[in-house]
Design a protein around this motif. Sequence first.
Motif, PDB file in Angstrom:
ATOM      1  N   ALA A 165      -2.882  33.837   9.607  1.00  0.00           N
ATOM      2  CA  ALA A 165      -3.975  34.503   8.732  1.00  0.00           C
ATOM      3  C   ALA A 165      -5.350  33.582   9.095  1.00  0.00           C
ATOM      4  N   ASP A 166      -6.416  34.071   9.405  1.00  0.00           N
ATOM      5  CA  ASP A 166      -7.727  33.502   9.581  1.00  0.00           C
ATOM      6  C   ASP A 166      -8.334  33.095   8.270  1.00  0.00           C
ATOM      7  N   GLY A 167      -9.377  32.505   8.372  1.00  0.00           N
ATOM      8  CA  GLY A 167     -10.343  32.016   7.527  1.00  0.00           C
ATOM      9  C   GLY A 167     -10.795  33.042   6.562  1.00  0.00           C
ATOM     10  N   ASP A 168     -10.914  34.387   6.844  1.00  0.00           N
ATOM     11  CA  ASP A 168     -11.287  35.351   5.839  1.00  0.00           C
ATOM     12  C   ASP A 168     -10.098  36.023   5.035  1.00  0.00           C
ATOM     13  N   GLN A 169      -9.025  35.736   5.315  1.00  0.00           N
ATOM     14  CA  GLN A 169      -7.848  36.523   4.579  1.00  0.00           C
ATOM     15  C   GLN A 169      -7.615  35.715   3.036  1.00  0.00           C
ATOM     16  N   LYS A 170      -7.233  36.887   2.322  1.00  0.00           N
ATOM     17  CA  LYS A 170      -6.984  36.532   1.151  1.00  0.00           C
ATOM     18  C   LYS A 170      -5.072  36.788   0.952  1.00  0.00           C
ATOM     19  N   GLY A 171      -4.475  35.801   0.158  1.00  0.00           N
ATOM     20  CA  GLY A 171      -3.094  35.975  -0.006  1.00  0.00           C
ATOM     21  C   GLY A 171      -2.503  34.413   0.110  1.00  0.00           C
ATOM     22  N   TYR A 172      -1.179  34.530   0.525  1.00  0.00           N
ATOM     23  CA  TYR A 172      -0.566  33.064   0.412  1.00  0.00           C
ATOM     24  C   TYR A 172       0.529  32.887   1.483  1.00  0.00           C
ATOM     25  N   VAL A 173       1.031  31.824   1.567  1.00  0.00           N
ATOM     26  CA  VAL A 173       1.937  31.199   2.440  1.00  0.00           C
ATOM     27  C   VAL A 173       3.170  30.936   1.449  1.00  0.00           C
ATOM     28  N   PHE A 174       4.540  31.779   1.686  1.00  0.00           N
ATOM     29  CA  PHE A 174       5.524  31.524   0.803  1.00  0.00           C
ATOM     30  C   PHE A 174       6.646  30.465   1.644  1.00  0.00           C
ATOM     31  N   VAL A 175       6.820  29.464   0.801  1.00  0.00           N
ATOM     32  CA  VAL A 175       7.759  28.407   1.296  1.00  0.00           C
ATOM     33  C   VAL A 175       8.962  28.237   0.221  1.00  0.00           C
ATOM     34  N   PRO A 176      10.280  27.896   0.823  1.00  0.00           N
ATOM     35  CA  PRO A 176      11.270  27.795  -0.127  1.00  0.00           C
ATOM     36  C   PRO A 176      11.485  26.340  -0.811  1.00  0.00           C
ATOM     37  N   ASP A 177      10.324  25.950  -1.297  1.00  0.00           N
ATOM     38  CA  ASP A 177      10.256  24.664  -2.061  1.00  0.00           C
ATOM     39  C   ASP A 177      10.934  24.614  -3.390  1.00  0.00           C
ATOM     40  N   GLY A 178      12.130  24.150  -3.477  1.00  0.00           N
ATOM     41  CA  GLY A 178      12.784  24.463  -4.964  1.00  0.00           C
ATOM     42  C   GLY A 178      13.068  25.712  -4.978  1.00  0.00           C
ATOM     43  N   SER A 179      12.651  26.270  -6.322  1.00  0.00           N
ATOM     44  CA  SER A 179      12.819  27.921  -6.379  1.00  0.00           C
ATOM     45  C   SER A 179      12.018  28.735  -5.542  1.00  0.00           C
ATOM     46  N   GLY A 180      11.044  28.061  -5.353  1.00  0.00           N
ATOM     47  CA  GLY A 180      10.097  28.998  -4.340  1.00  0.00           C
ATOM     48  C   GLY A 180       8.548  28.494  -4.567  1.00  0.00           C
TER      49      GLY A 180
END
Length: 803
Positions: free
Chosen positions: A246-261
């Motif tokens: 995702a480039d610098g203009d996008q809105k959203g998030y990265v999901f990672v499995p850190d603990g519960s998420g």
Amino acid sequence: MPTASQLSLTNANSLDNGMVLALENDLLALYIHPKTAEAALQDKRNGEWWYTNPHDGTGKARDKIGAQLMVQYYEDGLPGEYSSVTHSIANGQFQLMKTETGIRIVYTFSNKKVSLDEFPAEIIKERFDELLEQAGSDSDREELNKRYRFVEAKNSYEARKMSDFVMEKILNIIDNAGFKVEELSGKAAEKRDEGMDITKPAYLEIPLDYVLDGDQLVVSVDTQDIKVPPQFTLSMLKLLPYFGAADGDQKGYVFVPDGSGGLISLNRDKPGASQYRTQLYGRDGSLTLEENMDNSAIARLPVFGLKQGNRAWFSVIEQGDGIASINAEIRDKIQNYNIVYSQFNITPNDQMELKGNNKSNVFPVFPQERFRGTIVQRYFFLYNDRADYSGMASTYRNYLVETKGLSKKQQGENGDIPFYTSLIGSIPKQSSFLGIPYTSQVALTTFEQTKVIVEELLSRHVSNIKLRYEGWFNGGITHTIAQKISVEKDLGGASGLKELAQWLAAREVEWFPDVSFYNVYTDSSGFSATRDAARYISGKPVQKYNYNPANYQKVDGGAISHILSPSKIPAVVAKFAEAAGQYGLTGLALTDLGGELYSDFRNGSMIDRQQAASIVTNQLQGLHDGIGSLMMLGGNAYALPYADHILEAPLSGGGNNIIDEQVPFYQMVLHGYVNYAGEPLNLGADQDSRLYLLNMLETGASPFVLWSYQPSSMVKNTAFDYLYSIQYTDWLETAAQLYTEANEVLRKVSGKSIVHHSQIADNVYQTEYEQGLSITVNYNEHQVEVNGILIEARSYIVGGAGR
């Protein structure tokens, strides 16, 4: 290796950007660029496109973002890194091949050829000083000083022995400083360091396979087909690091499995926190660790993804998860993209220190074997109302049901939620007689006292009790190797155990005697560390240690246990199951087998973590089929199909400052399929029962207490002094009241899946279940209004169908 033939890409089905159709089915079409090996995936259902690499960037930036593979290696003990752009594609060293099921790209990696005439093996002092002055940075100057040594007799600098990778780095420094090689020395071709062959590039060959499976993309690397030159050690492999970036203009998030998420917001400015990395299933305890500064939550699910706008992609590591890490990076001054990807530890390494002559040198040491399994990664594509972490959780749940045998639990309509009680039986304690120290066993909860605690709970209308009992055999909680059963006499002995089992069954209390298989706490005639323990790369037996929380250092004499080699686990499990038969056990609690994972680097019979996971999975299946219901601590992904109950499930994250929001992804996957609880109420960081209740309601978790009959003071000055608040009478009323309130709400969603979770205001979260019921939790110290309804401070409301 799959059968393959040379693939000729024609322009008959090409795109304007030069990509050519290579593979398609009814739902997807895969295009590959014949000159860059970049791939583009078209979703025929909606016309959406997904790319392995962004399209912009030049020079060094392109070397990164244009790569499908990035490799870390050691050559003659020196580290280096390859990019598929710079060290394969740019040299025209790759092949496109058609296989029976898809497309294979074979990358041949090498540094550009450096001849004797090009590389400055000797630089006169005057020119070297000028080069240092003109070098672009302090790190460049440091690199030059490190790689050349001054020879006073010649008044010049001679090159030390170095790898191709380092030589290329030196040439780049020289070029960036504005010098030509011939300007530095007229004798460049007269010197070759002993053992330095700079006329032959080193070749490394790695195949990458693409397969279309319905509406999913499957990417794999068969490491058996990797060709590694003799002087090389292939260390790490990064797979499609810029897929769906995702480039610098996008809105959203990265999901990672850190603990519960965990969610990492796209393009959020976070000075000093631009990268995330976690090893799946926790660190490998068979690699040495002198200091432990890592307090991060364990990632127990091999998944990750990225949402941008109204679309998202989600990936599951199907094979190779035992050696995998998840990496994420957000846009910063150096790169303009937000990315998340997997990295695989093909050949682990330890650090060895050699001391002598008042000097010490640290160098890497490697096992005799590398990972030789197949890495498989599956990509899912989500759109509109499914393009979020709720959609990802639903996707992964369905995947586990369809491919791993995860099944919904048969829980009656509005069934009471479990109340998890873990009781500690016998612990070791140091004593002395006439000044002579000795270790004795101390009973914290006998079998008869267990009945008292259960009766107290039942009288307070606590139902559906699931009783875990620790420290009941072979020397108590730090028991000997579990290949036979000798019930502790001070608890009531074998007859007392059988009588307790009957007593509990009559009251419909399911009980789970606890056992450790990986951790061997006490030497005994049945265990030899030399013969049975897993090995470090150094060859020493693996031990688990305590670490000082003040300085993070390993505590002297702080070894907790030896770690049993994964190769020994099947035989030990079989002997334990046979011995357990005489006690009629119908359930078992596993301290370590479902939540810990270790390699064994024993020379000649190495077992990597992927092989260890396979061994453990087989044993879990056997125990589930042979004994019955299984309770586990932690709950790694490979164990989930055999878990009926999970304690200490991750209900939060590890506090990594790159994480913007913790989400109950783990619980969203499992609710209705596996019962779970977080940490014990009485041993929580703040022991706040109201906060504990709210967290239960948000995540669908059940209550969990860890108790003893005897006073908590009994553990003082023992290895168990962290159990500082375990006497059941101190917590009985609080726990019973908490259960009553939680059960009144959560019994309505017993056996139902979580279909959606969201933050609807600051510190206000809503969890929605199938068939429409929702629970909204307000963690604030003040009341809030949600959709016209007031929610009191630190309270909740229940809404929707089935209320």
